[in-house]
Scaffold this active site. Structure first.
Site, mmCIF file in Angstrom:
data_model
loop_
_atom_site.group_PDB
_atom_site.id
_atom_site.type_symbol
_atom_site.label_atom_id
_atom_site.label_comp_id
_atom_site.label_asym_id
_atom_site.label_seq_id
_atom_site.Cartn_x
_atom_site.Cartn_y
_atom_site.Cartn_z
ATOM 1 N N PHE A 31 -9.027 5.949 -2.532
ATOM 2 C CA PHE A 31 -8.096 4.597 -2.622
ATOM 3 C C PHE A 31 -6.945 4.612 -1.882
ATOM 4 O O PHE A 31 -6.210 5.542 -1.204
ATOM 5 C CB PHE A 31 -7.611 5.037 -4.062
ATOM 6 C CG PHE A 31 -8.014 4.302 -5.403
ATOM 7 C CD1 PHE A 31 -8.866 3.165 -5.276
ATOM 8 C CD2 PHE A 31 -7.886 4.846 -6.531
ATOM 9 C CE1 PHE A 31 -9.359 2.521 -6.230
ATOM 10 C CE2 PHE A 31 -8.512 4.108 -7.688
ATOM 11 C CZ PHE A 31 -9.310 3.056 -7.595
ATOM 12 N N GLU A 32 -6.326 3.270 -1.829
ATOM 13 C CA GLU A 32 -5.038 3.049 -0.975
ATOM 14 C C GLU A 32 -5.030 3.727 0.507
ATOM 15 O O GLU A 32 -4.073 4.182 1.006
ATOM 16 C CB GLU A 32 -3.905 3.723 -1.888
ATOM 17 C CG GLU A 32 -3.900 3.501 -3.265
ATOM 18 C CD GLU A 32 -3.657 1.901 -3.496
ATOM 19 O OE1 GLU A 32 -3.911 1.213 -2.899
ATOM 20 O OE2 GLU A 32 -3.262 1.651 -4.827
ATOM 21 N N GLY A 33 -6.292 3.602 1.279
ATOM 22 C CA GLY A 33 -6.363 4.347 2.618
ATOM 23 C C GLY A 33 -6.805 5.579 2.330
ATOM 24 O O GLY A 33 -6.157 6.317 1.595
ATOM 25 N N ARG B 88 0.569 4.078 -2.818
ATOM 26 C CA ARG B 88 0.186 5.448 -2.437
ATOM 27 C C ARG B 88 1.217 6.261 -3.207
ATOM 28 O O ARG B 88 0.716 7.341 -3.798
ATOM 29 C CB ARG B 88 0.269 5.639 -0.971
ATOM 30 C CG ARG B 88 -0.849 5.091 -0.330
ATOM 31 C CD ARG B 88 -0.347 5.072 1.342
ATOM 32 N NE ARG B 88 -1.633 4.439 1.938
ATOM 33 C CZ ARG B 88 -1.659 3.559 3.140
ATOM 34 N NH1 ARG B 88 -0.377 3.333 3.799
ATOM 35 N NH2 ARG B 88 -2.609 3.249 3.555
ATOM 36 N N LEU C 209 0.853 -1.096 0.087
ATOM 37 C CA LEU C 209 0.014 -0.038 -0.129
ATOM 38 C C LEU C 209 1.000 1.223 0.268
ATOM 39 O O LEU C 209 0.484 2.216 -0.556
ATOM 40 C CB LEU C 209 -1.017 -0.100 1.342
ATOM 41 C CG LEU C 209 -2.327 -0.802 1.146
ATOM 42 C CD1 LEU C 209 -2.987 -0.866 2.298
ATOM 43 C CD2 LEU C 209 -3.065 -0.295 -0.276
#
Length: 593
Positions: free
Chosen positions: A403-405, A265, A261
């Site tokens: 997205f992505e956290g 990011r 992740l």
């Protein structure tokens, strides 16, 4: 290029000064980098743009066909080592590919999910056998990958996953059961990186093939944007996954998930650079064509101000992204892919810059949202119609903050990662804070700034001191309960994000001045100047909010008087400077440096 750089401790930028010779900037690109960027741009223009409408209608076959065409050019194998059929390029190269692909809209996401979060778990954490089996197929696009972490009941709380893996009695395979949600590429992917809990407790990672019995795919989600990308559920019902398809070790899934992740990011931020430049070009071209009140709307100062702000933020984001790519190139160069310890080495190298990855992701996604919003505004009513591409850019951008956290989660991760580094003795954070407390007791003399960017360098230095002052007080006041103070953590994160952004722009501009002289660097100097002054005003506000949340009365007044010493500055003519920036953007009709 970046191999001459010294290895930098992640997060150290907030307490240390950086030499501009130690950062990678777009001005450092080699001829090979430019060729890779051009190859990618030519591929998008020649192969994707003419078929854009078909891809946007979610044509699986066409998407896979074009992904394989990208594979033939090597665009899917940049991060895959040469011994496994890839190109083994540096992170600057793969970042450039990422940036140049974004003009392909949702197709860029399909490739991004495949080459990043889909393939990299095997690159960094796979066994030799797994790499030999899967990577050559992934590097060419013969097989397409997807990443399966999110579940219907666990998004930000990834470790709350309910998918289970149970070892069979003969020890030959794991039986997987569960549902994964919002899986990019699910409609046509062949290989799924799936997270599941062994015996319901040990979070682990598996390579699941579409052809395995019990694997099924849910219907396509009806999405606001990125419509040309596939997003479905992955449903696992008693799927027998051979034990050799366990990635790394049982119970190590969280290390794989979070580090992949981190890379995701960073790659998302690189995509935001490309999308920002594309949007500026659309907006500037439209402003130069559209006539109102007998003149082009680009001649109106308020339209010019928008273009100036858009261009400036894109310049800063680009500076941050390639600086971070350079950090990764140095850190990942130490990973020995032939070692039995490759998983630990990879996890450590990527985790080093967890904080910078979150910073890039938050800043990049919010800058792009700002730029597409202003792009629609410049288009007026036409920007709200599907006839103009800006409408799609606006819709496609919105997912990046999720997205992505989510950006909220990433804002909590940024100061959290910094404190952990300090507690492990990797950063002298509290020592610097203690030294600052003594320094702040002394009077700070008035300063006169005459040289280029001297005041801006001073404001950057003061911003770091403001962070230390507020951060140290928060740690002292709340100690182990600091994580419950999410608003304070978010403000501290915003100060850190601004510092990294300000410093990245300043270092890049100083590098341009050093190489080409002030005359060639005029636009970069203007953009850096107004950005730092604009951000510094925000930092002052965030700091006051933090201090007022922690104290009141005489104590607060004392602290605000200390803060006042740090925020002294001479105002600049931002209106005039932005008019000069706007003139160059309007003249170029595109992003300009």
């Amino acid at each position: 290029m970046s191999t001459m750089m010294n290895k930098v401790v992640g997060g150290s930028f907030i307490i240390e000064d950086t030499d501009f010779n130690q950062v990678v900037t777009p001005e450092d690109f080699t001829e090979e980098h430019r060729m890779i960027a051009q190859t990618t741009a030519d591929f998008v223009e020649g192969e994707i743009v003419p078929r854009d409408e078909e891809i946007e209608k979610l044509n699986y076959e066409l998407t896979v066909e074009k992904m394989r065409a990208a594979g033939e050019l090597g665009l899917l194998g940049a991060d895959v080592p040469e011994e496994y059929g890839g190109l083994g390029l540096d992170k600057v190269s793969s970042t450039l590919i990422n940036e140049k692909l974004t003009k392909a809209s949702a197709f860029a996401l399909s490739i991004g999910a495949h080459v990043g979060i889909g393939t990299l778990p095997i690159v960094y954490f796979g066994t030799e056998e797994q790499k030999q089996k899967y990577l050559p197929l992934l590097a060419t696009g013969e097989k397409i990958a997807a990443y399966c972490l999110t579940e219907p009941s666990s998004g930000s709380d990834a470790l709350g996953a309910k998918t289970t893996a149970t070892l069979s009695e003969d020890g030959e395979y794991y039986v997987l059961n569960g549902t994964k949600q919002f899986i990019t590429n699910a409609g046509f992917a062949d290989i799924f990186i799936v997270y599941a809990k062994v015996d319901g407790k040990d979070f682990s990672t598996f390579i699941v093939e579409r052809s395995m019995d019990g694997v099924s795919i849910g219907p396509e989600e009806k999405k606001m944007g990125i419509k040309g990308s596939s997003t479905c559920q992955l449903i696992l019902e008693d799927v027998k996954v051979p034990v050799e398809n366990l990635l790394w070790e049982v119970g190590k899934g969280h290390l794989i998930a979070f580090n992949i992740l981190n890379i995701g990011r960073f790659k998302l931020a690189a995509g935001c650079v490309g999308a920002s430049k594309d949007t500026i070009e659309l907006a500037a071209a439209y402003a130069n064509e559209r006539t109102q009140f007998g003149r082009k709307i680009s001649s109106f100062p308020l339209i010019g101000k928008k273009l100036a702000d858009m261009n400036t933020k894109a310049y800063v984001l680009e500076s941050m992204v390639y600086r971070t790519a350079g950090l990764f190139d140095v850190g990942l160069a130490e990973v020995d892919h032939a070692s039995s310890q490759v998983g630990y080495q990879s996890a450590k190298a990527i985790a080093e810059y967890q904080l910078e990855c979150s910073i890039n992701k938050v800043f990049g996604s919010e800058v792009l949202d700002f730029i597409v919003d202003e792009g629609v505004q410049i288009h007026g009513g036409y920007g709200f119609t599907q006839e103009y591409r800006i409408e799609r850019n606006y819709r496609d951008s919105r997912i990046n903050r999720i997205f992505e956290g989510t950006n909220e989660i990433n804002r909590l991760l940024i100061p959290g990662a910094l404190v952990k580094k300090a507690m492990k003795g990797q950063l002298p954070l509290m020592q610097k804070a203690m030294a600052l407390q003594n320094e702040l007791m002394e009077p700070i003399p008035n300063q006169i700034f005459e040289g280029t960017l001297e005041q801006e360098a001073h404001l950057l230095k003061m911003s770091k001191k403001i962070f230390l002052m507020c951060g140290a007080q928060a740690v002292q006041k709340y100690q182990m309960k600091l994580e419950e103070q999410q608003e304070i953590l978010s403000n501290l994160a915003d100060i850190m994000i601004s510092v990294y952004a300000m410093e990245s722009a300043l270092l890049r501009t100083r590098k341009i001045i050093d190489r080409s002289g002030e005359d060639k660097a005029r636009l970069a100097i203007r953009m850096t100047t107004v950005f730092i002054h604009d951000e510094f005003a925000k930092i002052e506000q965030w700091a006051k909010e933090v201090l007022a949340a922690m104290e009141s009365g005489d104590t607060l007044r004392t602290q605000l008087s200390v803060l006042k010493k740090l925020i002294r500055k001479s105002p600049i003519d931002t209106i005039g400077i932005k008019r000069e920036i706007a003139a160059e953007v309007i003249d170029a009709g595109a992003y300009v440096l």
